[in-house]
Design a protein around this motif. Structure first.
Motif: not given
Lengths: 154, 195
Positions: A118-141
């Protein structure tokens, strides 16, 4: 256990997965282990205290919902482990369940492998969430150097 | 989440604490009356009811286990500053034992002493105390075993400058009796044959 995130991140990982998955894991642990509280579980409002950076004085930023629990999980063989959780939600039951999962994994009890998954699954989800958010942030640069070039044209 | 919450021992559950609080109200309103609490030991039940993070506690007699401290989740304090002080009534108070008596402006900041004794209102009390004052129609005799008389003597000193003073809650295994600061306490004649 070695490829798990640090224990301080487990709670965040648990909260990232579906609540039904947490429920199932807690059910499984409760069926085979004895759960005893180590303190009275609490849920309600807490005051968030911060220190202002200028003069270093403490001030109260405001209220936040908070629930906390601490438990001991004991297997049928008598092996026990302590766990705890503090979560920013007004949900005492959730805090108790996170504490049970924390104890199981920290004590490497028999069901620790499924909790670790469960922890690993949660960590993967959080990593994906971070990746998406980083992309959104990068798009607003904004490239302000273009404004400078525009001024030169004028 | 749908699973059942883990069960706390009854003494730490709100329902039980409400019953203990009712018992304490009656005990304070009628000094010297001995009132059973729903779950033993009475000392832990009283603490579970009165003490939380907002108060402070001193364990002058070293009576509380680590587990009890953890469940109380209260602040540890010294005897002279604590809002509640747990003491062993079988041992006399030390010369330097000085609980807070409050101030003239804030007498409510005084301490409440929770005094562990062997037995309240036994058939043959080692000592019987005669009580008069508010909440007592005429007078009440309270028999106690396992309470060093020095506690009553010192308590009378602490309460000599009303409204300053301390309130006492005596606890045996199952019951409580309160001695608020407004109560006058003198030793009654011991019963014939009592040790």
């Amino acid at each position: 256990m070695q490829d798990l995130p640090p224990r301080s991140d487990w709670q965040r990982c648990f909260l990232a997965v579906e609540p039904a998955q947490l429920n199932a894991a807690v059910h499984e642990i409760e069926a085979s282990c004895t759960i005893t509280p180590r303190q009275v579980p609490q849920a309600g409002l807490a005051m968030l205290q911060l220190r202002e950076p200028n003069r270093g004085e403490r001030f109260l930023l405001g209220e936040l919902p908070l629930a906390e629990a601490a438990v001991t999980v004991t297997t049928a063989d008598g092996v026990s482990a302590n766990g705890g959780a503090r979560v920013m939600r007004d949900d005492q039951s959730l805090a108790t369940h996170l504490a049970i999962l924390d104890a199981t994994l920290a004590g490497a009890l028999p069901l620790a492998s499924s909790v670790g998954a469960l922890v690993r699954a949660g960590a993967d989800l959080l990593a994906e969430q971070d990746r998406v958010r980083s992309g959104l942030l990068h798009a607003t640069t904004v490239d302000f150097s273009l404004l400078e070039a525009e001024d030169d044209d004028d | 989440m749908t699973t059942t919450d883990i069960e706390l021992p009854p003494i730490w559950q709100a329902d039980s604490q409400q019953q203990v609080f009712r018992a304490l109200l009656d005990a304070m309103a009628y000094p010297g009356s001995v009132i059973d609490v729903p779950h033993a030991p009475a000392q832990t039940a009283v603490l579970a009811t009165l003490v939380d993070q907002a108060t402070s506690l001193a364990d002058a007699g070293g009576l509380l286990s680590d587990e009890t401290w953890r469940f109380l989740a209260t602040r540890r304090a010294s005897v002279d500053t604590a809002a509640y002080v747990v003491v062993d009534g079988r041992q006399p108070p030390g010369d330097d034992f000085a609980p807070s008596r409050g101030t003239s402006l804030d007498p409510e900041t005084s301490a409440t002493l929770i005094v562990a004794v062997d037995e309240l209102a036994p058939a043959e009390a080692a000592t019987t105390w005669r009580l008069t004052g508010p909440g007592i129609a005429d007078q009440v005799d309270l028999g106690v075993t396992g309470l060093d008389p020095a506690w009553i003597s010192r308590r009378n000193d602490w309460c000599s400058l009303f409204p300053l003073g301390v309130d006492l809650i005596l606890t045996d295994h199952q019951a409580v009796a309160a001695l608020p600061r407004t109560t006058t306490i003198v030793a009654a004649h011991p019963k014939p044959g009592a040790s």
